[in-house]
Design a protein around this motif. Structure first.
Motif, PDB file in Angstrom:
ATOM      1  N   CYS A  49       0.764  -1.181  -0.382  1.00  0.00           N
ATOM      2  CA  CYS A  49      -0.213   0.046   0.082  1.00  0.00           C
ATOM      3  C   CYS A  49       0.690   1.427  -0.133  1.00  0.00           C
ATOM      4  O   CYS A  49       0.812   2.067  -0.672  1.00  0.00           O
ATOM      5  CB  CYS A  49      -0.960   0.186   1.460  1.00  0.00           C
ATOM      6  SG  CYS A  49      -2.140  -1.233   1.342  1.00  0.00           S
ATOM      7  N   THR A  99       1.172   3.666  -3.056  1.00  0.00           N
ATOM      8  CA  THR A  99       0.536   5.107  -3.022  1.00  0.00           C
ATOM      9  C   THR A  99       2.167   6.222  -3.245  1.00  0.00           C
ATOM     10  O   THR A  99       2.139   7.104  -3.746  1.00  0.00           O
ATOM     11  CB  THR A  99       0.580   5.721  -1.439  1.00  0.00           C
ATOM     12  OG1 THR A  99      -0.354   4.798  -0.723  1.00  0.00           O
ATOM     13  CG2 THR A  99      -0.277   7.247  -0.719  1.00  0.00           C
ATOM     14  N   THR A 145      -6.433   1.619  -3.127  1.00  0.00           N
ATOM     15  CA  THR A 145      -4.724   2.417  -3.355  1.00  0.00           C
ATOM     16  C   THR A 145      -4.777   1.959  -4.471  1.00  0.00           C
ATOM     17  O   THR A 145      -4.209   3.040  -5.409  1.00  0.00           O
ATOM     18  CB  THR A 145      -3.820   1.346  -2.414  1.00  0.00           C
ATOM     19  OG1 THR A 145      -4.714   1.591  -0.778  1.00  0.00           O
ATOM     20  CG2 THR A 145      -3.020   2.829  -2.762  1.00  0.00           C
ATOM     21  N   ASN A 195      -8.132   8.156   1.241  1.00  0.00           N
ATOM     22  CA  ASN A 195      -8.098   7.939   0.224  1.00  0.00           C
ATOM     23  C   ASN A 195      -7.914   8.680  -1.005  1.00  0.00           C
ATOM     24  O   ASN A 195      -7.114   8.613  -2.225  1.00  0.00           O
ATOM     25  CB  ASN A 195      -8.568   6.456  -0.506  1.00  0.00           C
ATOM     26  CG  ASN A 195      -8.258   5.949  -1.471  1.00  0.00           C
ATOM     27  OD1 ASN A 195      -8.537   6.278  -2.693  1.00  0.00           O
ATOM     28  ND2 ASN A 195      -7.317   4.902  -1.472  1.00  0.00           N
ATOM     29  N   HIS A 227       2.381   6.382  -7.225  1.00  0.00           N
ATOM     30  CA  HIS A 227       1.708   7.826  -7.179  1.00  0.00           C
ATOM     31  C   HIS A 227       2.143   8.786  -6.728  1.00  0.00           C
ATOM     32  O   HIS A 227       1.758   9.778  -8.035  1.00  0.00           O
ATOM     33  CB  HIS A 227       0.189   7.932  -6.395  1.00  0.00           C
ATOM     34  CG  HIS A 227      -0.554   8.528  -6.619  1.00  0.00           C
ATOM     35  ND1 HIS A 227      -0.999   9.793  -6.264  1.00  0.00           N
ATOM     36  CD2 HIS A 227      -2.204   8.954  -7.300  1.00  0.00           C
ATOM     37  CE1 HIS A 227      -2.149  11.078  -6.671  1.00  0.00           C
ATOM     38  NE2 HIS A 227      -2.067   9.691  -7.482  1.00  0.00           N
TER      39      HIS A 227
END
Length: 824
Positions: free
Chosen positions: A266, A270, A310, A348, A273
């Motif tokens: 996760c 992230t 995610t 999120n 991203h």
């Protein structure tokens, strides 16, 4: 002289509403407002859906509607998002990977090395012919060495090859593990992209235009900029993206993944991203986007809702389309079905992505995508914290824009197909259900008022009258918002709502949940203004529609009697509120069917079992009894009405007793009703009500006693019950707080004290109270200027004229001079 004064004093008895001078029209309206009352009732209860579904408790048939439950795996996604739809899909291979679970283990052990690729006999891999021979397994390799320009014709074949294959089921993405390949990768990093040996590329021959004078410099500059950009992206890919993808690749599927590993995935997702966002690589601008998407799709099979949400956030921002976008929206919907995941959506940011998809997707080609996006938002709106988050993200304007778009598409002039109309209805069910939840927030009212929400929602139910789910959701929105004054006024200004509500009452008369909410909204509108009452009755057959519903729900036994009774309560409330309008009230009082239905409610239902229903019916009878025309059915049937009222007086329900007293206050001007009251000793109940601490109860009791005391027989009877002393107590207790009530008490005392026996006993006491209340300077007035002005007007116009007359009589009874407490 005394006889002259006596003759002047003898002006006759007071009737309820009778004054010493001719009333102005404004005063008549004020008096009518005191006598006719609007009815209030509870808003229909809307239970929360126990199971989160697209169409929970829907009237839709299961055939043809999109499912709420489904399974999603990596194999459901198209590996390269840019792949054109061929119409033919190969079945996935039944192969399970044998990768180690721990990322620390050597992933290269046990992984067969791919065979060396054979060169084309013609010396190069020409265009599409060579690329079509590339095996499916080799396309699963993350193309770290295959950096190319999307606009370069030399790489067109490679793009097509990457874009034409799906990953097999549970097939892991592989990095090259042979030492030879590693050396090739390392050496390729030091060779400019256009000079790397590539058997699949062919150097294009320059055109005559490129070799013409003055063109070479410009072409070289453009090529230099492109090469520089490509080199920067290569470094970015190698240093920032590839390590993350290798971490994703190291996780084996099919087994149990530890919580720590899931946390790292996760965090890595992230981080990826953030890196892509900082470098402007989101959307479709990243050349290696397909490789990233394949790695992300693979992780979906781990089955973690947190990780999948995610992943969905990142995949949506990589601007996937077609089947991938649909499946990601389905994945988000699947996660939102579990209320335990609501907290994941707060942190999120995927809600922003869903709202963006709703705004940009073309309904005609992406209807199912929009459906699952709005379905997710509907489910999330059941959580109050997420509802506030939706409100902060302008969900109401976005929903309004989507609804208007759907209305345009389903316009009969646009000749919509049945599929377009159906999917439009499915989407509107989700949108209106979410708006229904948002309407629960008090802070949402400003947003509902600032946009043309009411007119748009009216257009929605107008276009989808056959869709009970859409109509019910919109009716729920209106029933909630119309409970608040500002929203009710805004809805009252929406001229189309009256016609639509009545049309839906006709069309869906058996749909109790819809009918009760439409009636509740109409009752709220009719409670606000004469203009709204008039607009309701101006609609064709409006009263007939209401009375037909009244007959159906009163006479036909049903499976759910409680729901039927709630419909009757809301319907009678509409009639009671409409009757405040003088023209409408007179018409309803003369309508035989209307009065008979109200009386039947009082006949067949007991106040002990159906208190609100019976009280509402008696309140409506009270409003209609105010109109004293000869055609009034209530006055014609006063005997039967009086018998039903007596049953209410004998009940233990105080509200029922109060309503019965009010009706007797209007009907007791009829001599036969007066005789009925005395014969059945109703006056004893009325005198006893004077001991109530409720000013409304005392006011109603005074109305009956005022009319009874006109006749000497009636006056004698009520005085025997000690009415005078109880009236004096009422005046002392309520006078300064309610000058209307004080005036009514004085009128009753005027009638009751005419030549009363033992008047010396109460004359002095009553005179002291009247002298005190007649002195404006001795009274305490409210601090608010507006309230003070209102109370002073009531005191001067309503109370003081009657009090002055009564003071003169009490001075004479007490043998006191005229100058005692002379306020003049």
């Amino acid at each position: 002289m005394a006889s002259v004064e006596r003759k002047q004093e003898k002006q006759g008895p007071f009737y309820r509403g009778y004054g010493i001078r001719r009333q102005t029209s404004a005063e008549i309206v004020t008096e009518a407002r005191r006598s006719l009352r609007t009815l209030q009732t509870r808003r229909p209860f809307t239970p929360r859906e126990e199971h989160r579904q697209l169409f929970g408790g829907s009237a839709r048939t299961r055939d043809g509607r999109p499912p709420s439950s489904f399974s999603l795996h990596a194999r459901n996604f198209d590996a390269p998002d840019s792949r054109p739809n061929s119409g033919t899909r190969l079945s996935p291979l039944e192969h399970k990977s044998r990768f180690p679970v721990s990322p620390d283990e050597d992933c290269s052990k046990g992984v067969p090395k791919p065979p060396a690729e054979q060169k084309d006999k013609r010396g190069g891999a020409g265009g599409g012919a060579r690329t079509r021979l590339v095996r499916a397994r080799s396309l699963m390799i993350i193309p770290s060495v295959m950096q190319h320009d999307a606009n370069d014709p030399r790489t067109e074949g490679v793009d097509e090859a990457i874009s034409s294959t799906n990953p097999p089921q549970h097939e892991p993405f592989h990095l090259h593990s042979s030492s030879k390949q590693e050396k090739m990768e390392q050496s390729s990093k030091h060779i400019p992209n256009k000079h790397r040996p590539n058997e699949h590329s062919r150097t294009p021959r320059p055109s005559s235009a490129d070799l013409s004078p003055g063109k070479g410099t410009k072409r070289d500059a453009e090529r230099g900029r492109r090469d520089s950009t490509g080199s920067d992206e290569t470094v970015f890919w190698t240093s920032e993206v590839l390590p993350v993808l290798e971490m994703f690749e190291s996780v084996a599927l099919g087994g149990t993944v530890s919580k720590e590993t899931m946390e790292r995935l996760c965090d890595a997702c992230t981080g990826l991203h953030n890196v892509l966002s900082e470098n402007g690589m989101l959307g479709k601008r990243f050349k290696n986007r397909s490789s990233v998407l394949r790695a992300l799709f693979r992780l979906i099979d781990l089955g973690s809702d947190r990780l999948n949400l995610t992943l969905a956030k990142l995949i949506l921002e990589l601007d996937v389309s077609g089947n991938n976008l649909l499946n990601i929206c389905k994945l988000v919907f699947k996660i939102s079905r579990n209320s335990k995941n609501d907290s994941l959506f707060q942190d999120n940011g995927v809600i922003d992505s869903l709202l963006s998809v709703i705004q940009r997707e073309d309904f005609s080609s992406s209807g199912e995508i929009v459906l699952y996006c709005t379905g997710s938002l509907k489910l999330l709106s059941g959580n109050s914290a997420l509802t506030r988050l939706l409100l902060a993200k302008d969900f109401i304007p976005v929903s309004l824009q989507l609804s208007q778009h759907l209305i345009q598409i389903t316009d009969p002039k646009a000749s919509p197909t049945p599929d377009q109309h159906n999917i439009s209805g499915h989407i509107l069910v989700q949108v209106t259900a979410a708006l229904r939840n948002v309407a629960d927030l008090s802070e949402s009212r400003a947003a509902f008022l600032s946009s043309s929400v009411f007119s748009t929602l009216c257009a929605v139910i107008d276009r989808h009258r056959d869709d009970q789910d859409v109509c019910l959701n919109v009716a729920r929105i209106f029933s909630k918002l119309s409970s608040y004054a500002e929203c009710c006024c805004a809805l009252a200004e929406t001229s189309s709502c009256y016609r639509l509500f009545l049309a839906l009452l006709c069309k869906h008369s058996r749909k109790q949940a819809l009918v009760v909410r439409l009636l509740f909204t109409l009752g709220n509108l009719a409670a606000r203004s004469d203009q709204a009452r008039q607009r309701i009755c101006e609609e064709e057959r409006s009263i007939d529609v209401l009375l037909e519903l009244f007959q159906n729900y009163l006479r036909v036994p049903r499976d759910k009697p409680d729901e039927d009774e709630d419909v009757l309560i809301k319907l009678i409330r509409v009639l009671a509120n409409l009757s405040i309008h003088p023209v409408i009230g007179s018409a309803l009082a003369s309508n035989t069917l209307c009065v008979q239905l109200l009386l039947k409610v009082m006949e067949v239902r007991s106040v002990e079992e159906s208190a609100e229903l019976v009280v509402n019916a008696s309140t409506t009878i009270n409003n209609l009894s105010f109109y004293q025309s000869e055609s009034s059915v209530i006055r014609v049937q006063h005997k039967h009405v009086s018998e039903l009222l007596l049953r209410l007086l004998l009940s233990s329900n105080m509200d029922a007793m109060l309503e019965a007293t009010r009706v007797f206050g209007n009907l007791s001007q009829i001599e036969e009703v007066q005789r009925f009251i005395i014969r059945n000793k109703v006056h004893r109940f009325v005198v006893a009500l004077l001991d109530s601490k409720n000013p409304d109860v005392c006011f109603s009791a005074c109305g009956v006693l005022t009319n009874l005391s006109v006749d000497p027989t009636g006056r004698s009877v009520i005085n025997q019950e000690g009415a005078v002393h109880k009236l004096i107590d009422c005046l002392r207790d309520f006078g300064p707080q309610d000058w209307f009530l004080a005036a009514q008490v004085c009128q009753t005392l005027w009638n009751c004290t005419d030549e009363a026996e033992g008047r010396e006993e109460f004359a002095q006491e009553l005179l002291e109270i009247l002298c005190l209340y007649s002195d404006q300077k001795a009274l305490q007035w409210p601090s608010s200027d507006d309230i003070k002005a209102y109370q002073e007007a009531c005191w001067e116009l309503e109370f003081l004229p009657v009090a002055e007359m009564l003071k003169k009589r009490m001075r004479r009874y007490a043998n006191l001079p005229e100058t005692i407490c002379d306020t003049s």
